[in-house]
Design an enzyme around this catalytic site. Sequence first.
Site, mmCIF file in Angstrom:
data_model
loop_
_atom_site.group_PDB
_atom_site.id
_atom_site.type_symbol
_atom_site.label_atom_id
_atom_site.label_comp_id
_atom_site.label_asym_id
_atom_site.label_seq_id
_atom_site.Cartn_x
_atom_site.Cartn_y
_atom_site.Cartn_z
ATOM 1 N N GLY B 117 0.816 -1.216 0.000
ATOM 2 C CA GLY B 117 0.000 0.000 0.000
ATOM 3 C C GLY B 117 0.846 1.259 0.000
ATOM 4 O O GLY B 117 0.683 2.151 -0.846
ATOM 5 N N THR B 118 1.776 1.328 0.944
ATOM 6 C CA THR B 118 2.624 2.513 1.058
ATOM 7 C C THR B 118 3.454 2.726 -0.208
ATOM 8 O O THR B 118 3.655 3.870 -0.645
ATOM 9 C CB THR B 118 3.558 2.358 2.281
ATOM 10 O OG1 THR B 118 2.760 2.126 3.440
ATOM 11 C CG2 THR B 118 4.399 3.595 2.481
ATOM 12 N N THR B 138 7.380 -6.277 4.342
ATOM 13 C CA THR B 138 6.174 -7.076 4.464
ATOM 14 C C THR B 138 6.450 -8.314 5.280
ATOM 15 O O THR B 138 7.410 -9.025 5.043
ATOM 16 C CB THR B 138 5.617 -7.508 3.089
ATOM 17 O OG1 THR B 138 4.843 -8.689 3.255
ATOM 18 C CG2 THR B 138 6.709 -7.821 2.116
ATOM 19 N N ILE B 139 5.600 -8.547 6.237
ATOM 20 C CA ILE B 139 5.670 -9.778 7.008
ATOM 21 C C ILE B 139 5.286 -10.957 6.121
ATOM 22 O O ILE B 139 5.885 -12.028 6.178
ATOM 23 C CB ILE B 139 4.672 -9.722 8.191
ATOM 24 C CG1 ILE B 139 5.012 -8.583 9.135
ATOM 25 C CG2 ILE B 139 4.624 -11.037 8.932
ATOM 26 C CD1 ILE B 139 6.239 -8.801 9.934
ATOM 27 N N ASP B 140 4.293 -10.744 5.294
ATOM 28 C CA ASP B 140 3.701 -11.834 4.508
ATOM 29 C C ASP B 140 4.526 -12.255 3.301
ATOM 30 O O ASP B 140 4.212 -13.246 2.658
ATOM 31 C CB ASP B 140 2.321 -11.394 3.971
ATOM 32 C CG ASP B 140 1.342 -11.089 5.070
ATOM 33 O OD1 ASP B 140 1.656 -11.365 6.236
ATOM 34 O OD2 ASP B 140 0.253 -10.583 4.747
ATOM 35 N N ARG B 175 -4.335 -35.081 19.726
ATOM 36 C CA ARG B 175 -5.195 -34.028 19.231
ATOM 37 C C ARG B 175 -4.769 -33.535 17.857
ATOM 38 O O ARG B 175 -3.637 -33.723 17.437
ATOM 39 C CB ARG B 175 -5.111 -32.810 20.172
ATOM 40 C CG ARG B 175 -5.994 -32.909 21.380
ATOM 41 C CD ARG B 175 -5.856 -31.628 22.185
ATOM 42 N NE ARG B 175 -6.534 -31.775 23.456
ATOM 43 C CZ ARG B 175 -6.271 -31.053 24.536
ATOM 44 N NH1 ARG B 175 -5.325 -30.136 24.500
ATOM 45 N NH2 ARG B 175 -6.926 -31.237 25.646
#
Lengths: 362, 362, 362, 362
Positions: B117-118, B138-140, B175
């Site tokens: 975005g930036t 970016t983390i992603d 689990r």
Amino acid sequence: MKRIAVLTGGGDAPGLNAVIRAVVKTAINDYGCEVLGVQDGYDGFIAPGGVFPLDLAAVRGILPRGGTILGTANRGNPFARKVMQDGKEIIIDVSDKVVAAIKALNLDAVIVIGGDGTLHVSMELCDKGVPVIGVPKTIDNDVGGTEVTFGFDTALTIATEALDRLHTTAESHHRVMVLELMGRDAGFIALHAGVAGGADIILIPEIPFRYDAIIHKVRQRVERGSHFSLVAVSEGAKPLGGGQVFSRRGDAVYVPRLGGIGQEVAEYINAQGFESRVTVLGHIQRGGTPTAFDRWLATRYGAAAVRAAAAGRFGHMVALHNAQVITVPLREALAVPKRVNVDSDAVRTARGIGISFGDENN
Amino acid sequence: MKRIAVLTGGGDAPGLNAVIRAVVKTAINDYGCEVLGVQDGYDGFIAPGGVFPLDLAAVRGILPRGGTILGTANRGNPFARKVMQDGKEIIIDVSDKVVAAIKALNLDAVIVIGGDGTLHVSMELCDKGVPVIGVPKTIDNDVGGTEVTFGFDTALTIATEALDRLHTTAESHHRVMVLELMGRDAGFIALHAGVAGGADIILIPEIPFRYDAIIHKVRQRVERGSHFSLVAVSEGAKPLGGGQVFSRRGDAVYVPRLGGIGQEVAEYINAQGFESRVTVLGHIQRGGTPTAFDRWLATRYGAAAVRAAAAGRFGHMVALHNAQVITVPLREALAVPKRVNVDSDAVRTARGIGISFGDENN
Amino acid sequence: MKRIAVLTGGGDAPGLNAVIRAVVKTAINDYGCEVLGVQDGYDGFIAPGGVFPLDLAAVRGILPRGGTILGTANRGNPFARKVMQDGKEIIIDVSDKVVAAIKALNLDAVIVIGGDGTLHVSMELCDKGVPVIGVPKTIDNDVGGTEVTFGFDTALTIATEALDRLHTTAESHHRVMVLELMGRDAGFIALHAGVAGGADIILIPEIPFRYDAIIHKVRQRVERGSHFSLVAVSEGAKPLGGGQVFSRRGDAVYVPRLGGIGQEVAEYINAQGFESRVTVLGHIQRGGTPTAFDRWLATRYGAAAVRAAAAGRFGHMVALHNAQVITVPLREALAVPKRVNVDSDAVRTARGIGISFGDENN
Amino acid sequence: MKRIAVLTGGGDAPGLNAVIRAVVKTAINDYGCEVLGVQDGYDGFIAPGGVFPLDLAAVRGILPRGGTILGTANRGNPFARKVMQDGKEIIIDVSDKVVAAIKALNLDAVIVIGGDGTLHVSMELCDKGVPVIGVPKTIDNDVGGTEVTFGFDTALTIATEALDRLHTTAESHHRVMVLELMGRDAGFIALHAGVAGGADIILIPEIPFRYDAIIHKVRQRVERGSHFSLVAVSEGAKPLGGGQVFSRRGDAVYVPRLGGIGQEVAEYINAQGFESRVTVLGHIQRGGTPTAFDRWLATRYGAAAVRAAAAGRFGHMVALHNAQVITVPLREALAVPKRVNVDSDAVRTARGIGISFGDENN
């Protein structure tokens, strides 16, 4: 002492394997004693293949590993075991069957590693003649009779690391970050991690909080130039007067969404105009490799349990007292559940360094 | 080059401070250039006191610290800024004001550290004459034009540690443990952490999944003697055909509760008769001290951005390509958002070692 | 209580900053008291600019940071200060000067955070009228009067992680890996880390060892199928009968090279035909961010020290006793240096799980 | 492809087990192929019991574990094997014997995980008809043909953590802390960790240093108010003009004691009047659990090696290139050993942020 058994009950905790390893090594090396492992708690005594020999090879390499090589019980209470019958779940008492199975094994001792629930059951089985030695285990630190048990230090470490990580995001984004931690009835994790991780607000079950006191603290910090706050909250923390929350923002009445207390607190703070986010740390607190302290304590507990067995101290559990491992009667240790002492120097210290417990009169 | 400015935009990421430090040190040491810091993204240019000098002392000790000393924008886009007017939120364009403020500062370059975005906004400001140099963040890992950016390795490390910790609980309690990770549009964190942390099932936005394929995998593992499974799921993962889920267990129709996809997956698995728990790792992934790799990459990015500024490569961003830091045009880098290539050797590798993406035909 | 001072002495320890922060916050918040920081130990009182105000802003963000913002003394003893005179080093007594400087500051209390040496000096200054409150600090855990002090848990954690890492190399390469740890007079780090990290042999100052007992243990393990061993050795461990070592391998007389005891032990083991490597962990044990436990304990100590000052308990130090922070007279605490109790359940536990202390009769 | 073998050679590295696991899983799942494990490198082919089947159960749980379940060779080169004969060590060529043993096993491929040395040997065995696929392994990052190999990121992480810890001691004690790191011929660990850990001086084999340049940097920092410095030095770093060092302090000629280069540097700095300490990180850099990145890369390498085997790409090794795993001919990859490029943006970046390599003209 010719033959003993060891089992684990309740939720897992970092250090269970270290106890098992110490039990096996000490029994074999120091007493030339045979050790049997019991699968999935007391259930293992009456399940096919649920009891098996544990030798030195079986415990090799497990010291740093989380979890338990013995498994833990999902239906752990032999006095009230859930079974399916004709498509419905009913509860039956299989304790006599368990006692008979234990007697048939000719065991000199049964070393039981478990929390409050498992130790209560063990005390009752002891009354029925089972030679029980207890080893207290709890993430929450809510077992009485001992300063601390293994597992707590690991949970505390993970919770503190999480606060460290949330700190920088809170600061960069001018946010109130809420971290929900384990602790249904006892707030030790939130209290210790909150102090160690630099929380501004700590909410614990032992101190009912008021929402407006939280907001007061957040606002006070903003006024003093700190445009962020960190909140550590026990899953069992409760607002004063119970769950219902009414709070106005403009004309809107705030009604919290379903979810844990952490989410509720974050939503309330948001509704008051301060950007807030919640993280629920959950199961990450109870798994994985134990800290050095927990390995050390777990190992001492395991060894001490074998020595207690050899000394015939049945119905006792091992405990940490003033840096020494001692034994205390289960009945005594379990009489009063352990909670945060709200008048202790620990809580006073937290207040003194400026932490709010959400109960201040402003 | 006499004077440059540096700002950070968007969500925080471990390594932002390392970039800022490298920008300041390189500009001053290598170019004798003045550096200005801008508070809270582009907003800082038009806020009182939002621009201030950054000298060597200002960046001392910040290399290992998470977050950003410059703060990040909450209303970051100057082309569409949210403001309150007459009690209502409206959107206005303040870009001309920002451009004018930048021009008035006589800046030779504006170094912008931000995500998709930036960087888009920066490209548009560049078209209006602002001498922008981009540093992707970016983390992603979803910014194109570069192999990877800083922040991702730290997120990956934290996610993998969480899987390690959940592993032992899963195993001890028989689990299915579900871990929801960051990644709205790109599944890199879940893919990499899932492989590194030994997940059995990985669900990512790029591969729509079927619930029955998840259950198939869980059941298959049980049949082969592994009574537990680990699921790593991106927050943006979606079931094939969209969100609606109907599944029968006996006569009951399963209707998922509100909550993220992780909770939905866990509830579905529970409803099918396998005990399951979910953990949402959340903000912990993006805060705290950066890994060594992220500090190293962030430092190289910061230094390269200054060199790119000196070389007049405006409208470009720095990027990692084959172990070298290069520059690429922003327009090119941002043209196609970066996603997991579902035909890559990475995904093929994951499938080959037995990981299910929930899309297999069984 | 109107004005107090705080200083740190001796080697640094993780948690010093946490104590300083708690002192400042508690004094200001709870007592409205002014706090002065003293640079580089007692020296600061007589150095230009060595005393300065500490407010809340000064301690912001230091909780997780290692080291001490106050610096520590290199020539810390005012009764025996080393100075250069005419090109030679001489020792002078500046204690009266220090006492006079302290009196001139009108201090209600001087909070001194330090180890055995610094606390001894403080006790003597207390006899001269300085209102001292001590906070015990030691990596080695060798200060009496308290169960444990901050810094030790961090050192233990780092040492255990090192053993974990050496373990896999030892196993893969069939080697005897030796890790030399801190502990000149007290073997707590080697004992606790050795147990927590799965060492096979632990050598500590309190138990003189024989080289042949080490080899016996290594050989015994090889015979039982474990072709590797881990040795944790305190820097102060000593062979029985003193330092000289003669050992034959074929016709060669073994003469150890210069170096620490860790290197000596590794070389001896090599000379006996078992491949061995040594690592000296050194200063890494005493730096960096404190563990959660150490931050928690350090914070409680700092707060308790201020309360003790307000209560006029001069000549006392704070101490941990059965999970409570109390105060004990310095004279009493320092009377007997703390050492590993070789008859404790801790040592017995280590022996029971098969660890050799190098003193067994084989 | 019916049957392949896998072996590990040379020093251990974090990630070896992850490669082995991926090889076994991919071969069995994707190709229905049998996998044999070879004990202790090529030696295993000619040792009794040195070859054994590896099934899925054999690799369960090894992903996060350091070391290698296959062991590594101490006398790894079959072309020049050291054996004892008549009490003396002689060198013999057993390569034909190894080749014959491999042929007798009817192997479709031999996957060899090793460093420079092991891969060279493998290339020669390939020339003799062994169907070799290489997987590069090196802590030091000194294998050519690939951007990076697994193990390096873990070593870098540990080295950076050590610098973080030394930082606070350096600062508190006004000291020059020297950290000696792995890297006999290639300085990647010291360069990357030095930048990531905030070192002030980095000494690597590729850039001969001058002692006076080190002192110049230390002094410059003191003059600017930083009374401490951090030095990261590769074990293979060398002073310009070779090992001899003469330096005057007053009338004394400085003659360095025996020991590694780290100790030499620290002693020199001490002799110049700046307090200095050295830590040799040693084997801790190469053991223990791999980082997430190393587990991810190692897993991709293992899977890619099996695919390369199926494609008949013998004499090749897998490699990382621009985020993709590809194959490159061993001959090409090993032609030029990989070293730090002293003209790269990485080194330039380090200089730009003020790091000295000890070669500056002052």
